[in-house]
Design a protein around this motif. Structure first.
Motif, short mmCIF file in Angstrom:
data_model
loop_
_atom_site.label_atom_id
_atom_site.label_comp_id
_atom_site.label_asym_id
_atom_site.label_seq_id
_atom_site.Cartn_x
_atom_site.Cartn_y
_atom_site.Cartn_z
N LYS A 1 0.83 -1.21 0.00
CA LYS A 1 0.00 0.00 0.00
C LYS A 1 0.87 1.26 0.00
N ILE B 1 1.42 4.18 -3.13
CA ILE B 1 1.31 5.63 -2.91
C ILE B 1 2.60 6.32 -3.32
N SER B 2 3.73 5.72 -2.97
CA SER B 2 5.03 6.31 -3.30
C SER B 2 5.28 6.35 -4.80
N ASP C 1 2.98 6.48 -7.09
CA ASP C 1 2.08 7.53 -7.60
C ASP C 1 2.66 8.91 -7.35
N ASN C 2 3.28 9.10 -6.19
CA ASN C 2 3.86 10.40 -5.86
C ASN C 2 5.03 10.74 -6.77
N SER D 1 4.52 -0.45 -9.93
CA SER D 1 3.22 -0.16 -9.34
C SER D 1 2.24 -1.30 -9.63
#
Length: 293
Positions: free
Chosen positions: A180, A184-185, A187-188, A206
């Motif tokens: 999870k 997020i990382s 996507d960032n 991802s």
């Protein structure tokens, strides 16, 4: 006539130089101090030259020699690889002598010193971010400079370093199965660096993380996560139809489809059990009413 051994001669020269340095550092004659400083500078003895120029400052404040000594001190610190100190001194030069013909060059050197002081991507990147700010400041202040292209090149180089750092951090989260957080990382990274050349690698990582998260998810969250991962697979294939990762992406999608089948079978079983339970309750209620009547 006796010959002086080479080692002895070197020692005598060293003693002579040390005496001259100490003489200059104790002198109040600015001309002597600056002359000795220039001698050390020409011999590339940067630390000694810096000490002398710094000592000379108190004798030349407000004179025409002050800007020259200030600039030389900053440049010698750069040559001596004292980059942060040199950057600070170049910036002070610009603030103290904004109309000096070297102000543009000093501003550039301040930014450049921050750039060369930027560490490898796997280390703390505070200096890299400072370098980006300084380079942008130079571009904004001197938009017509012939150094703009070089500044942009350096900024691209620094940005790639930050991209690499962020990507490697996300990969580490993936490797320790923090899926999870990894998603997020990743996507960032794409959000912070939309022009990154690492997009293909980021997206496959991802997809891997989303597949693992979906396949190993609890039932009530699994369908949504499977759909999200499949969407990522379709997006990857659309963006990189000739990717070297395409076969792997297809294998991941097959795992997702198998997980969807398993999910659906379990969902059917749950619904069937629920229906059976409701039927039993209805039958029990009907039997209860019949007994009452």
């Amino acid at each position: 006539m006796k010959k002086i051994p080479l080692l002895g001669l070197s020692f005598l020269l060293l003693i002579s130089c040390e005496r001259r340095l100490n003489q200059a550092l104790k002198s109040t004659d600015k001309n002597l101090i600056l002359k000795v400083a220039e001698e050390y500078e020409q011999r590339k003895k940067y630390s000694q030259a810096i000490s002398l120029y710094e000592y000379a400052n108190k004798f030349i404040v407000g004179t025409d020699e002050a800007p020259e000594v200030s600039y030389r001190t900053a440049y010698l610190n750069y040559l001596d690889k004292n980059y942060r100190l040199a950057a600070h001194q170049f910036k002070n030069f610009v603030m103290s002598y904004p109309k000096d013909s070297r102000a543009d060059e000093a501003a550039y050197m301040a930014a450049y010193c921050y750039y060369v002081d930027s560490p490898d991507y796997n280390l703390d990147q505070t200096n890299t971010r400072d370098a980006l700010k300084e380079l942008q400041l130079y571009i904004d202040t001197y938009p017509n400079s012939d150094k703009i292209a070089e500044c942009n090149r350096m900024m691209d180089d620094l940005t790639r370093k930050l991209e690499k750092k962020a990507f490697e951090n996300a990969k580490t989260l993936y490797k320790v199965t923090e899926y999870k957080a990894a998603i997020i990382s990743f996507d960032n990274v794409l959000s912070d660096f939309p022009d990154t050349k690492l997009r293909e690698d980021i997206l496959i990582y991802s997809l891997r993380a989303k597949t693992e998260l979906a396949v190993n998810s609890i039932h009530r969250l699994q369908n949504e996560r499977i759909n999200d991962a499949v969407n990522s697979y379709n997006n990857f294939c659309k963006l990189f139809p000739n990717s070297d990762y395409l076969d792997e992406a297809k294998r991941l999608n097959n795992r997702l489809e198998n997980a969807r089948i398993t999910y659906q079978n379990k969902e059917n079983n749950i619904n069937e059990a629920k229906d059976q339970s409701e039927d039993k309750l209805k039958s029990a209620e009907k039997e209860r009413k019949n007994k009452i009547s």
